[in-house]
Write a protein that holds these residues in place. Structure first.
Motif, mmCIF file in Angstrom:
data_model
loop_
_atom_site.group_PDB
_atom_site.id
_atom_site.type_symbol
_atom_site.label_atom_id
_atom_site.label_comp_id
_atom_site.label_asym_id
_atom_site.label_seq_id
_atom_site.Cartn_x
_atom_site.Cartn_y
_atom_site.Cartn_z
ATOM 1 N N LYS A 105 37.971 60.673 40.348
ATOM 2 C CA LYS A 105 37.410 62.028 40.304
ATOM 3 C C LYS A 105 35.976 62.045 39.813
ATOM 4 C CE LYS A 105 41.758 64.248 39.337
ATOM 5 N NZ LYS A 105 42.525 64.721 38.187
ATOM 6 N N VAL A 106 35.630 61.117 38.913
ATOM 7 C CA VAL A 106 34.257 61.101 38.400
ATOM 8 C C VAL A 106 33.406 60.046 39.126
ATOM 9 C CG1 VAL A 106 34.941 62.026 36.153
ATOM 10 C CG2 VAL A 106 34.769 59.543 36.442
ATOM 11 N N SER A 107 33.915 59.567 40.253
ATOM 12 C CA SER A 107 33.192 58.605 41.114
ATOM 13 C C SER A 107 32.792 57.327 40.403
ATOM 14 C CB SER A 107 31.929 59.241 41.722
ATOM 15 O OG SER A 107 32.277 60.412 42.404
ATOM 16 N N CYS A 108 33.654 56.859 39.524
ATOM 17 C CA CYS A 108 33.380 55.587 38.851
ATOM 18 C C CYS A 108 34.171 54.492 39.566
ATOM 19 C CB CYS A 108 33.776 55.676 37.375
ATOM 20 S SG CYS A 108 33.472 54.162 36.451
ATOM 21 N N LYS A 109 33.449 53.482 40.063
ATOM 22 C CA LYS A 109 34.129 52.339 40.682
ATOM 23 C C LYS A 109 34.804 51.521 39.584
ATOM 24 C CE LYS A 109 30.104 51.750 43.633
ATOM 25 N NZ LYS A 109 30.351 52.469 44.874
ATOM 26 N N VAL A 110 35.824 50.751 39.967
ATOM 27 C CA VAL A 110 36.548 49.957 38.975
ATOM 28 C C VAL A 110 36.756 48.544 39.513
ATOM 29 C CG1 VAL A 110 38.582 49.858 37.477
ATOM 30 C CG2 VAL A 110 37.823 52.068 38.358
ATOM 31 N N ILE A 111 36.585 47.558 38.644
ATOM 32 C CA ILE A 111 36.973 46.187 38.983
ATOM 33 C C ILE A 111 37.912 45.697 37.882
ATOM 34 C CG2 ILE A 111 36.205 43.823 39.450
ATOM 35 C CD1 ILE A 111 33.480 44.993 40.277
ATOM 36 N N VAL A 112 39.138 45.376 38.285
ATOM 37 C CA VAL A 112 40.162 44.938 37.329
ATOM 38 C C VAL A 112 40.530 43.498 37.628
ATOM 39 C CG1 VAL A 112 42.514 45.325 36.490
ATOM 40 C CG2 VAL A 112 41.135 47.277 37.230
ATOM 41 N N THR A 113 40.527 42.652 36.603
ATOM 42 C CA THR A 113 41.020 41.284 36.776
ATOM 43 C C THR A 113 42.242 41.074 35.893
ATOM 44 O OG1 THR A 113 39.485 40.530 35.068
ATOM 45 C CG2 THR A 113 38.766 40.289 37.353
ATOM 46 N N GLY A 114 43.106 40.162 36.304
ATOM 47 C CA GLY A 114 44.325 39.888 35.549
ATOM 48 C C GLY A 114 44.059 39.009 34.343
ATOM 49 N N GLY A 115 44.813 39.248 33.269
ATOM 50 C CA GLY A 115 44.759 38.385 32.092
ATOM 51 C C GLY A 115 46.013 37.524 32.024
ATOM 52 N N ASN A 116 46.141 36.746 30.953
ATOM 53 C CA ASN A 116 47.321 35.885 30.833
ATOM 54 C C ASN A 116 48.601 36.685 30.604
ATOM 55 O OD1 ASN A 116 45.872 36.327 28.328
ATOM 56 N ND2 ASN A 116 47.441 35.106 27.326
ATOM 57 N N GLU A 163 48.743 29.570 27.837
ATOM 58 C CA GLU A 163 49.288 30.789 28.429
ATOM 59 C C GLU A 163 50.122 31.599 27.444
ATOM 60 O OE1 GLU A 163 51.078 30.581 32.195
ATOM 61 O OE2 GLU A 163 49.698 29.062 32.941
ATOM 62 N N ASN A 164 50.788 30.876 26.562
ATOM 63 C CA ASN A 164 51.749 31.540 25.690
ATOM 64 C C ASN A 164 51.077 31.978 24.399
ATOM 65 O OD1 ASN A 164 54.128 32.456 24.689
ATOM 66 N ND2 ASN A 164 54.841 30.454 24.020
ATOM 67 N N THR A 165 50.141 32.892 24.516
ATOM 68 C CA THR A 165 49.406 33.293 23.330
ATOM 69 C C THR A 165 49.547 34.787 23.101
ATOM 70 O OG1 THR A 165 47.390 33.891 24.460
ATOM 71 C CG2 THR A 165 47.673 31.572 23.900
ATOM 72 N N SER A 166 49.190 35.155 21.912
ATOM 73 C CA SER A 166 49.287 36.576 21.580
ATOM 74 C C SER A 166 48.156 37.365 22.212
ATOM 75 C CB SER A 166 49.260 36.748 20.073
ATOM 76 O OG SER A 166 48.037 36.275 19.577
ATOM 77 N N ASN A 167 47.099 36.694 22.642
ATOM 78 C CA ASN A 167 45.986 37.423 23.240
ATOM 79 C C ASN A 167 46.291 37.857 24.649
ATOM 80 O OD1 ASN A 167 44.891 36.235 20.938
ATOM 81 N ND2 ASN A 167 42.869 36.592 21.756
#
Ligand SMILES: [Mn+2]
Length: 420
Positions: free
Chosen positions: A72-83, A416-420
Protein backbone atom coordinates in the motif's frame (compact mmCIF):
# COMPACT_ATOMS: atom_id res chain seq x y z
CA UNK A 1 17.21 5.69 -3.23
CA UNK A 2 16.57 4.83 0.40
CA UNK A 3 16.65 1.29 1.73
CA UNK A 4 15.96 0.00 5.20
CA UNK A 5 17.84 -3.02 6.58
CA UNK A 6 16.30 -5.29 9.23
CA UNK A 7 16.64 -8.97 10.17
CA UNK A 8 15.99 -11.62 12.80
CA UNK A 9 12.34 -10.96 13.52
CA UNK A 10 11.80 -14.53 14.71
CA UNK A 11 8.02 -14.29 14.39
CA UNK A 12 6.37 -16.90 16.61
CA UNK A 13 9.11 -16.76 19.23
CA UNK A 14 8.03 -17.67 22.76
CA UNK A 15 9.79 -16.74 25.96
CA UNK A 16 8.89 -19.52 28.35
CA UNK A 17 5.13 -19.63 27.78
CA UNK A 18 4.73 -16.03 26.69
CA UNK A 19 4.40 -15.43 22.95
CA UNK A 20 6.09 -12.27 21.73
CA UNK A 21 3.24 -11.62 19.29
CA UNK A 22 2.29 -8.25 20.76
CA UNK A 23 5.75 -6.72 20.50
CA UNK A 24 6.05 -7.97 16.94
CA UNK A 25 2.74 -6.27 16.11
CA UNK A 26 3.96 -3.02 17.68
CA UNK A 27 7.25 -3.33 15.82
CA UNK A 28 5.46 -3.74 12.49
CA UNK A 29 3.30 -0.66 13.18
CA UNK A 30 6.40 1.32 14.03
CA UNK A 31 8.35 -0.02 11.03
CA UNK A 32 5.58 0.87 8.62
CA UNK A 33 5.44 4.41 9.98
CA UNK A 34 9.24 4.69 9.77
CA UNK A 35 9.17 3.56 6.14
CA UNK A 36 6.60 6.25 5.37
CA UNK A 37 8.41 8.94 7.39
CA UNK A 38 11.81 8.33 5.78
CA UNK A 39 10.36 7.65 2.30
CA UNK A 40 11.99 4.24 2.17
CA UNK A 41 11.69 2.56 -1.23
CA UNK A 42 13.11 -0.88 -0.44
CA UNK A 43 12.96 -2.98 2.73
CA UNK A 44 15.70 -5.60 3.13
CA UNK A 45 14.98 -8.48 5.51
CA UNK A 46 18.18 -10.47 6.06
CA UNK A 47 16.86 -13.78 7.33
CA UNK A 48 15.13 -15.38 10.30
CA UNK A 49 11.71 -14.01 9.47
CA UNK A 50 10.18 -16.86 11.49
CA UNK A 51 11.46 -18.56 14.60
CA UNK A 52 10.66 -22.02 13.30
CA UNK A 53 10.54 -23.83 9.97
CA UNK A 54 6.79 -24.41 10.33
CA UNK A 55 5.39 -21.15 11.67
CA UNK A 56 1.94 -20.96 13.23
CA UNK A 57 -1.06 -19.55 11.36
CA UNK A 58 -0.81 -16.44 13.54
CA UNK A 59 2.82 -15.87 12.59
CA UNK A 60 2.08 -16.32 8.90
CA UNK A 61 -0.87 -13.96 9.16
CA UNK A 62 1.25 -11.29 10.88
CA UNK A 63 3.90 -11.60 8.14
CA UNK A 64 1.48 -11.38 5.20
CA UNK A 65 -0.53 -8.58 6.79
CA UNK A 66 2.67 -6.56 7.13
CA UNK A 67 3.69 -7.27 3.53
CA UNK A 68 0.23 -6.12 2.38
CA UNK A 69 0.73 -2.83 4.23
CA UNK A 70 4.09 -2.36 2.49
CA UNK A 71 2.42 -2.79 -0.90
CA UNK A 72 0.00 0.00 0.00
CA UNK A 73 2.86 2.40 0.67
CA UNK A 74 4.73 1.27 -2.48
CA UNK A 75 7.71 -0.09 -0.60
CA UNK A 76 9.51 -2.91 -2.42
CA UNK A 77 10.69 -5.82 -0.28
CA UNK A 78 13.57 -8.28 -0.54
CA UNK A 79 13.41 -11.18 1.92
CA UNK A 80 16.12 -13.80 2.34
CA UNK A 81 15.91 -16.96 4.42
CA UNK A 82 17.84 -17.42 7.66
CA UNK A 83 18.93 -20.60 9.41
CA UNK A 84 15.65 -20.65 11.33
CA UNK A 85 13.53 -20.33 8.19
CA UNK A 86 12.44 -23.19 6.01
CA UNK A 87 13.31 -22.22 2.40
CA UNK A 88 10.11 -24.00 1.33
CA UNK A 89 7.89 -22.07 3.71
CA UNK A 90 9.31 -18.74 2.59
CA UNK A 91 9.40 -19.65 -1.10
CA UNK A 92 5.90 -21.14 -1.36
CA UNK A 93 4.20 -17.82 -2.29
CA UNK A 94 7.30 -16.29 -3.95
CA UNK A 95 5.93 -16.31 -7.52
CA UNK A 96 2.79 -14.53 -6.41
CA UNK A 97 4.72 -12.08 -4.26
CA UNK A 98 7.06 -11.30 -7.14
CA UNK A 99 4.12 -9.66 -8.93
CA UNK A 100 3.72 -7.39 -5.92
CA UNK A 101 7.36 -6.21 -5.94
CA UNK A 102 8.26 -8.57 -3.11
CA UNK A 103 11.28 -10.74 -3.87
CA UNK A 104 11.80 -13.81 -1.70
CA UNK A 105 14.88 -16.03 -1.66
CA UNK A 106 14.21 -18.63 1.01
CA UNK A 107 17.23 -20.68 0.01
CA UNK A 108 19.63 -21.13 -2.87
CA UNK A 109 18.09 -22.01 -6.20
CA UNK A 110 19.76 -24.01 -8.94
CA UNK A 111 20.15 -20.87 -11.01
CA UNK A 112 22.33 -18.84 -8.69
CA UNK A 113 21.86 -15.63 -10.65
CA UNK A 114 18.29 -15.39 -9.28
CA UNK A 115 20.02 -13.92 -6.22
CA UNK A 116 20.84 -10.81 -8.23
CA UNK A 117 17.83 -8.56 -7.81
CA UNK A 118 17.75 -5.42 -9.99
CA UNK A 119 16.06 -2.51 -8.23
CA UNK A 120 14.39 0.20 -10.30
CA UNK A 121 13.51 3.65 -9.04
CA UNK A 122 10.20 5.48 -9.48
CA UNK A 123 11.30 6.59 -12.97
CA UNK A 124 11.91 2.94 -13.97
CA UNK A 125 15.67 3.44 -14.13
CA UNK A 126 17.88 0.64 -12.89
CA UNK A 127 19.47 2.17 -9.84
CA UNK A 128 20.88 -0.66 -7.78
CA UNK A 129 21.48 -4.42 -7.76
CA UNK A 130 21.00 -6.38 -4.56
CA UNK A 131 22.78 -9.72 -4.17
CA UNK A 132 20.09 -11.35 -2.03
CA UNK A 133 22.05 -14.20 -0.44
CA UNK A 134 20.08 -16.44 1.93
CA UNK A 135 21.65 -18.51 4.73
CA UNK A 136 24.08 -20.86 2.98
CA UNK A 137 23.90 -24.46 4.13
CA UNK A 138 26.85 -26.81 3.62
CA UNK A 139 25.11 -28.51 0.69
CA UNK A 140 24.78 -25.10 -1.03
CA UNK A 141 28.53 -24.58 -1.03
CA UNK A 142 31.30 -25.85 -3.21
CA UNK A 143 33.57 -27.45 -0.62
CA UNK A 144 37.04 -28.41 -1.79
CA UNK A 145 39.94 -30.27 -0.23
CA UNK A 146 40.28 -32.71 2.67
CA UNK A 147 37.78 -32.66 5.50
CA UNK A 148 39.43 -34.88 8.07
CA UNK A 149 39.14 -32.48 10.94
CA UNK A 150 36.53 -30.07 12.19
CA UNK A 151 38.94 -27.21 11.47
CA UNK A 152 39.46 -28.25 7.85
CA UNK A 153 35.74 -28.55 7.33
CA UNK A 154 35.14 -25.14 8.87
CA UNK A 155 37.80 -23.57 6.65
CA UNK A 156 36.12 -25.09 3.57
CA UNK A 157 32.81 -23.61 4.63
CA UNK A 158 34.44 -20.19 4.98
CA UNK A 159 36.10 -20.54 1.57
CA UNK A 160 32.80 -21.74 0.10
CA UNK A 161 30.86 -18.76 1.42
CA UNK A 162 33.51 -16.26 0.27
CA UNK A 163 33.65 -17.99 -3.11
CA UNK A 164 29.89 -17.64 -3.40
CA UNK A 165 30.07 -13.86 -2.81
CA UNK A 166 32.98 -13.53 -5.26
CA UNK A 167 30.99 -15.42 -7.87
CA UNK A 168 28.02 -13.08 -7.40
CA UNK A 169 30.27 -10.01 -7.57
CA UNK A 170 31.63 -11.27 -10.90
CA UNK A 171 28.16 -12.03 -12.28
CA UNK A 172 26.94 -8.67 -11.12
CA UNK A 173 29.81 -6.85 -12.83
CA UNK A 174 29.21 -8.62 -16.14
CA UNK A 175 25.40 -8.53 -16.10
CA UNK A 176 24.97 -5.04 -14.69
CA UNK A 177 28.19 -3.14 -15.46
CA UNK A 178 28.48 0.21 -13.76
CA UNK A 179 25.40 -0.28 -11.59
CA UNK A 180 26.06 0.06 -7.84
CA UNK A 181 25.54 -3.17 -5.90
CA UNK A 182 25.02 -4.20 -2.31
CA UNK A 183 24.78 -7.67 -0.73
CA UNK A 184 22.68 -9.38 1.91
CA UNK A 185 23.75 -12.33 4.05
CA UNK A 186 22.78 -14.48 7.01
CA UNK A 187 26.13 -15.59 8.30
CA UNK A 188 28.52 -15.59 11.23
CA UNK A 189 31.34 -13.06 10.97
CA UNK A 190 34.60 -13.12 12.87
CA UNK A 191 34.94 -10.94 15.93
CA UNK A 192 31.26 -10.38 16.66
CA UNK A 193 29.92 -10.17 20.19
CA UNK A 194 27.04 -12.43 21.09
CA UNK A 195 24.89 -13.10 24.12
CA UNK A 196 25.23 -16.18 26.34
CA UNK A 197 22.41 -17.89 24.46
CA UNK A 198 24.31 -17.37 21.25
CA UNK A 199 27.68 -18.69 22.38
CA UNK A 200 27.29 -22.11 20.81
CA UNK A 201 27.71 -20.53 17.40
CA UNK A 202 31.14 -19.23 18.27
CA UNK A 203 33.11 -22.44 18.71
CA UNK A 204 36.31 -20.46 18.67
CA UNK A 205 35.33 -18.53 15.53
CA UNK A 206 35.29 -21.76 13.53
CA UNK A 207 33.45 -21.18 10.28
CA UNK A 208 33.36 -17.42 10.79
CA UNK A 209 33.77 -15.02 7.90
CA UNK A 210 36.41 -12.31 8.06
CA UNK A 211 34.67 -9.15 6.86
CA UNK A 212 37.90 -7.99 5.22
CA UNK A 213 37.78 -11.03 2.90
CA UNK A 214 34.34 -10.17 1.52
CA UNK A 215 34.55 -8.86 -2.07
CA UNK A 216 34.81 -5.07 -2.16
CA UNK A 217 32.52 -4.95 -5.20
CA UNK A 218 29.51 -4.55 -2.89
CA UNK A 219 29.07 -1.16 -1.32
CA UNK A 220 27.14 -2.39 1.69
CA UNK A 221 26.59 -5.72 3.45
CA UNK A 222 23.17 -6.09 5.07
CA UNK A 223 23.74 -8.95 7.49
CA UNK A 224 21.51 -10.98 9.77
CA UNK A 225 22.09 -13.87 12.23
CA UNK A 226 23.68 -12.03 15.16
CA UNK A 227 21.08 -10.41 17.40
CA UNK A 228 23.23 -7.59 18.71
CA UNK A 229 23.60 -4.66 16.26
CA UNK A 230 27.22 -4.07 15.31
CA UNK A 231 29.78 -3.33 12.61
CA UNK A 232 32.10 -6.08 11.55
CA UNK A 233 35.87 -5.95 11.14
CA UNK A 234 35.93 -2.22 11.81
CA UNK A 235 33.98 -1.62 8.58
CA UNK A 236 30.93 0.57 9.08
CA UNK A 237 29.39 -0.61 5.79
CA UNK A 238 29.35 -4.27 6.92
CA UNK A 239 26.53 -4.32 9.41
CA UNK A 240 24.39 -6.50 11.58
CA UNK A 241 21.19 -4.59 12.31
CA UNK A 242 20.35 -7.08 15.09
CA UNK A 243 16.96 -8.31 16.29
CA UNK A 244 14.40 -5.50 16.66
CA UNK A 245 12.72 -7.23 19.60
CA UNK A 246 14.74 -8.87 22.41
CA UNK A 247 14.33 -12.63 22.04
CA UNK A 248 15.85 -13.77 25.32
CA UNK A 249 16.57 -12.30 28.73
CA UNK A 250 20.27 -12.20 27.85
CA UNK A 251 19.45 -9.89 24.91
CA UNK A 252 17.49 -7.46 27.07
CA UNK A 253 20.30 -4.90 27.24
CA UNK A 254 21.05 -4.88 23.48
CA UNK A 255 20.48 -1.74 21.47
CA UNK A 256 17.70 -2.22 18.89
CA UNK A 257 17.83 -0.58 15.52
CA UNK A 258 17.05 -0.65 11.84
CA UNK A 259 19.56 0.78 9.37
CA UNK A 260 18.80 3.37 6.72
CA UNK A 261 20.90 3.28 3.55
CA UNK A 262 20.79 6.31 1.28
CA UNK A 263 22.47 5.55 -2.06
CA UNK A 264 22.85 9.26 -2.81
CA UNK A 265 25.32 9.44 0.06
CA UNK A 266 28.32 7.34 -0.85
CA UNK A 267 31.60 7.47 1.01
CA UNK A 268 34.99 6.69 -0.43
CA UNK A 269 36.89 4.03 1.46
CA UNK A 270 40.28 2.82 0.19
CA UNK A 271 39.49 3.63 -3.42
CA UNK A 272 35.98 2.22 -3.46
CA UNK A 273 32.52 3.59 -2.80
CA UNK A 274 30.60 2.46 0.26
CA UNK A 275 27.24 3.23 1.83
CA UNK A 276 27.42 3.97 5.53
CA UNK A 277 23.94 3.62 7.00
CA UNK A 278 22.20 5.76 9.58
CA UNK A 279 20.94 3.96 12.66
CA UNK A 280 17.27 4.43 13.55
CA UNK A 281 16.59 3.22 17.10
CA UNK A 282 13.63 0.87 17.56
CA UNK A 283 11.50 1.82 20.58
CA UNK A 284 11.37 -0.48 23.56
CA UNK A 285 8.00 -2.20 23.48
CA UNK A 286 8.62 -4.47 26.42
CA UNK A 287 11.28 -4.77 29.10
CA UNK A 288 12.78 -8.15 29.89
CA UNK A 289 14.03 -8.24 33.47
CA UNK A 290 15.97 -10.86 35.37
CA UNK A 291 15.89 -10.66 39.16
CA UNK A 292 17.62 -12.83 41.73
CA UNK A 293 17.87 -12.93 45.48
CA UNK A 294 15.65 -13.92 48.38
CA UNK A 295 11.95 -13.08 48.35
CA UNK A 296 12.40 -9.87 50.35
CA UNK A 297 15.03 -8.56 47.93
CA UNK A 298 12.92 -9.55 44.93
CA UNK A 299 9.85 -7.83 46.40
CA UNK A 300 11.88 -4.61 46.61
CA UNK A 301 13.08 -4.91 43.01
CA UNK A 302 9.59 -5.70 41.69
CA UNK A 303 8.37 -2.38 43.10
CA UNK A 304 10.82 -0.54 40.84
CA UNK A 305 9.49 -1.99 37.58
CA UNK A 306 7.67 0.30 35.21
CA UNK A 307 6.01 -0.95 32.05
CA UNK A 308 6.82 0.07 28.47
CA UNK A 309 4.00 -0.26 25.94
CA UNK A 310 3.56 -3.83 27.20
CA UNK A 311 3.97 -5.28 30.70
CA UNK A 312 7.59 -6.24 31.46
CA UNK A 313 8.45 -9.93 31.46
CA UNK A 314 10.26 -11.01 34.62
CA UNK A 315 12.49 -14.02 35.11
CA UNK A 316 12.96 -14.78 38.81
CA UNK A 317 15.77 -16.74 40.43
CA UNK A 318 14.77 -17.16 44.05
CA UNK A 319 17.34 -18.15 46.66
CA UNK A 320 15.70 -19.30 49.89
CA UNK A 321 16.25 -22.06 52.38
CA UNK A 322 13.72 -24.64 53.41
CA UNK A 323 12.10 -27.80 52.17
CA UNK A 324 10.89 -28.03 48.61
CA UNK A 325 7.19 -28.34 49.33
CA UNK A 326 7.15 -25.42 51.74
CA UNK A 327 9.16 -23.21 49.41
CA UNK A 328 6.94 -23.98 46.46
CA UNK A 329 3.85 -22.91 48.40
CA UNK A 330 5.62 -19.83 49.67
CA UNK A 331 6.74 -18.74 46.20
CA UNK A 332 3.35 -19.47 44.69
CA UNK A 333 1.71 -17.23 47.28
CA UNK A 334 4.41 -14.58 46.86
CA UNK A 335 3.87 -14.32 43.11
CA UNK A 336 0.11 -14.16 43.58
CA UNK A 337 0.46 -11.39 46.16
CA UNK A 338 2.84 -9.39 44.00
CA UNK A 339 0.88 -9.32 40.75
CA UNK A 340 0.85 -5.89 39.15
CA UNK A 341 -0.13 -4.62 35.70
CA UNK A 342 3.45 -3.38 35.15
CA UNK A 343 4.89 -6.88 34.76
CA UNK A 344 4.26 -10.56 34.27
CA UNK A 345 6.36 -13.26 35.91
CA UNK A 346 7.31 -15.38 32.92
CA UNK A 347 9.46 -17.84 34.82
CA UNK A 348 10.64 -18.57 38.31
CA UNK A 349 13.44 -20.81 39.42
CA UNK A 350 13.78 -21.67 43.09
CA UNK A 351 17.16 -22.54 44.50
CA UNK A 352 17.29 -23.92 47.99
CA UNK A 353 20.73 -24.40 49.48
CA UNK A 354 19.60 -27.04 51.93
CA UNK A 355 17.29 -28.99 49.61
CA UNK A 356 18.33 -32.49 48.57
CA UNK A 357 18.81 -33.31 44.89
CA UNK A 358 15.35 -34.83 44.66
CA UNK A 359 13.86 -31.74 46.27
CA UNK A 360 15.78 -29.49 43.89
CA UNK A 361 14.40 -31.51 40.97
CA UNK A 362 10.91 -31.02 42.36
CA UNK A 363 11.53 -27.30 42.80
CA UNK A 364 12.66 -26.73 39.27
CA UNK A 365 10.14 -29.04 37.64
CA UNK A 366 12.94 -30.07 35.33
CA UNK A 367 15.98 -32.27 35.35
CA UNK A 368 17.72 -30.22 32.67
CA UNK A 369 19.82 -28.26 35.10
CA UNK A 370 20.98 -31.33 37.00
CA UNK A 371 23.89 -33.43 35.81
CA UNK A 372 23.01 -36.94 34.55
CA UNK A 373 25.32 -38.45 37.23
CA UNK A 374 23.28 -36.77 39.97
CA UNK A 375 20.00 -38.00 38.56
CA UNK A 376 21.36 -41.54 38.34
CA UNK A 377 22.69 -41.30 41.88
CA UNK A 378 19.21 -40.38 43.04
CA UNK A 379 17.79 -43.41 41.32
CA UNK A 380 20.46 -45.64 42.86
CA UNK A 381 19.63 -44.43 46.35
CA UNK A 382 16.01 -45.37 45.89
CA UNK A 383 16.62 -48.76 44.33
CA UNK A 384 18.89 -51.80 44.37
CA UNK A 385 21.27 -50.87 47.19
CA UNK A 386 23.20 -54.14 46.79
CA UNK A 387 24.43 -53.48 43.23
CA UNK A 388 25.12 -49.79 43.54
CA UNK A 389 28.85 -49.99 42.87
CA UNK A 390 28.70 -52.01 39.66
CA UNK A 391 25.69 -50.10 38.33
CA UNK A 392 27.39 -46.79 39.02
CA UNK A 393 30.54 -47.86 37.15
CA UNK A 394 28.48 -49.09 34.22
CA UNK A 395 26.47 -45.89 34.10
CA UNK A 396 29.55 -43.67 34.17
CA UNK A 397 31.08 -45.59 31.27
CA UNK A 398 27.88 -45.35 29.22
CA UNK A 399 27.42 -41.73 30.09
CA UNK A 400 30.92 -40.93 28.87
CA UNK A 401 30.16 -42.50 25.49
CA UNK A 402 26.83 -40.69 25.21
CA UNK A 403 28.30 -37.31 26.20
CA UNK A 404 31.14 -37.68 23.68
CA UNK A 405 28.62 -38.52 20.96
CA UNK A 406 26.42 -35.56 21.88
CA UNK A 407 29.41 -33.26 21.78
CA UNK A 408 30.34 -34.54 18.33
CA UNK A 409 26.81 -34.02 17.03
CA UNK A 410 26.77 -30.54 18.52
CA UNK A 411 29.98 -29.70 16.66
CA UNK A 412 28.60 -30.97 13.36
CA UNK A 413 25.44 -28.97 13.75
CA UNK A 414 27.02 -25.88 15.20
CA UNK A 415 26.42 -23.77 12.14
CA UNK A 416 22.75 -24.53 11.78
CA UNK A 417 21.61 -25.49 15.23
CA UNK A 418 21.98 -22.13 16.87
CA UNK A 419 19.81 -19.82 18.82
CA UNK A 420 20.35 -17.06 16.28
MN1 LIG B 1 18.30 -15.09 14.27
Amino acid sequence: MKLLHTSDWHLGKKLYKVELRQEHALFFDWLLQTIVDYEVEVLLVSGDVFDTAYPSQESLEAYYRFLAQLIKVSCKVIVTGGNHDSPYTLNAPSELLQHLDITVLGGLEQDRTTQLVPVYNAHHDLELVVAAVPFLRDQDLILEGPEDTQEERAQQVVDGILGHYRYLAGECASKYPGVPAIAMGHLFAKGVTTSDTEKNIQVGNLGAIDALDLPDYFRYYALGHIHKPQWVGGLDFVRYCGAPVPLSFSEAHYAREVLLIDTSRQLEYQGRYTYVPASIPVPEFRKLIRLHGNLDAIAEQLKEISASALPALVDLEIHESGSASLLQQKVFAFIKDHQRPEYLVANRKIISEDASISEQVALEHTIDSIAPEQVFELLLQQQVPSQQESLRALFLELNQIVQAELKEQEKIRFRENTSN
